[in-house]
Design an enzyme around this catalytic site. Sequence first.
Site, PDB file in Angstrom:
ATOM      1  N   ASP A  80      44.724 -64.680  35.523  1.00 22.55           N
ATOM      2  CA  ASP A  80      44.530 -65.777  36.473  1.00 22.55           C
ATOM      3  C   ASP A  80      44.224 -65.272  37.881  1.00 22.55           C
ATOM      4  O   ASP A  80      43.476 -65.903  38.629  1.00 22.55           O
ATOM      5  CB  ASP A  80      45.776 -66.670  36.500  1.00 22.55           C
ATOM      6  CG  ASP A  80      45.867 -67.560  35.261  1.00 22.55           C
ATOM      7  OD1 ASP A  80      44.898 -67.602  34.485  1.00 22.55           O
ATOM      8  OD2 ASP A  80      46.924 -68.199  35.077  1.00 22.55           O
ATOM      9  N   ASP A 155      47.729 -72.114  46.092  1.00 20.79           N
ATOM     10  CA  ASP A 155      48.711 -72.559  47.087  1.00 20.79           C
ATOM     11  C   ASP A 155      48.553 -71.836  48.410  1.00 20.79           C
ATOM     12  O   ASP A 155      47.963 -70.761  48.511  1.00 20.79           O
ATOM     13  CB  ASP A 155      50.144 -72.362  46.565  1.00 20.79           C
ATOM     14  CG  ASP A 155      50.383 -70.991  45.946  1.00 20.79           C
ATOM     15  OD1 ASP A 155      49.882 -70.006  46.506  1.00 20.79           O
ATOM     16  OD2 ASP A 155      51.072 -70.912  44.909  1.00 20.79           O
ATOM     17  N   LEU A 199      56.065 -74.308  40.774  1.00 22.79           N
ATOM     18  CA  LEU A 199      56.891 -74.670  39.615  1.00 22.79           C
ATOM     19  C   LEU A 199      58.205 -73.900  39.628  1.00 22.79           C
ATOM     20  O   LEU A 199      59.279 -74.467  39.364  1.00 22.79           O
ATOM     21  CB  LEU A 199      56.118 -74.397  38.328  1.00 22.79           C
ATOM     22  CG  LEU A 199      56.807 -74.781  37.018  1.00 22.79           C
ATOM     23  CD1 LEU A 199      57.036 -76.285  36.945  1.00 22.79           C
ATOM     24  CD2 LEU A 199      55.979 -74.309  35.826  1.00 22.79           C
TER      25      LEU A 199
END
Length: 297
Positions: A80, A155, A199
């Site tokens: 990722d 983010d 999360l």
Amino acid sequence: MKSIFRQVALIGKYHAAVPPALAASSRAALEDIANFLAQAGCEVVVERDTAASTGLNGLPVADVAGLGAQCDLGLVVGGDGTMLGIGRQLAQYGVPLIGINQGRLGFITDIALDAYRTVLPPMLAGEYEEDLRSLMHARVLRDEQCVFDALAMNDVVVNRGATSGMVELRVEVDGHFVANQRADGLIMASPTGSTAYSLSAGGPLLHPGIAGWVLVPIAPHTLSNRPIVLPDAAEITIELVAGRDASANFDMQSLASLLHGDRVTVRRSQHKVRFLHPKGWTYFDTLRKKLHWNEGQ
């Protein structure tokens, strides 16, 4: 089955110093995929840093601007982090991206390396699901002057120094005061980033179809400071009021040191990242697989 994509950018993992064994493994995987794409009728162009890091030779090479100008698809082989890095850079060119997972989790690089020969052919022929992801445009303002400018897909995080105490942050939304928060930091995450740091700090999952951001405090001093979902059309401002050695991180890949009075502003970018997934893919498939939810029947 021939490809509808004429020129395909091939992007792999790269670091300043790649261990020889990892470089050899990455090079072998990239060479195999490059040959596969050529057999499908694609002209393969290798991203410059990928070629330099892995020693992949014998194919055309281009920098990101060159890939954006000439390629109509990007094939990302890595994790990722690799996808985040190239996704931010290629978004302005509108180049769609397919991710082949050579990392660990793979929330946005969702095709297993050992399955690409089966999964890719129908996608290259035009059978795929398109998934658009919003980008965050962040700036650090010091005395009303922009001293740092960055895009983020996951983010924007403002946090304390490694050896210092809490920071105090003033939060505004569209110029309206929200609160002063004392915490270890504050995460502002996109729906894509809602499965990352947000999360782990207690934030909710946001479906990518939701036009919103989530603001998540990190270890807040006041326990009533809870995550809040905000519209992504709003401009969010986070001002450093107090705290030492604070910094702002953008996808954890670029960093700006903050001084008291610095303001981090975040708004929706005009660009979006285009992901392509296998036909029939849904976001819930990814959540079940990566979060190990009980699949049931």
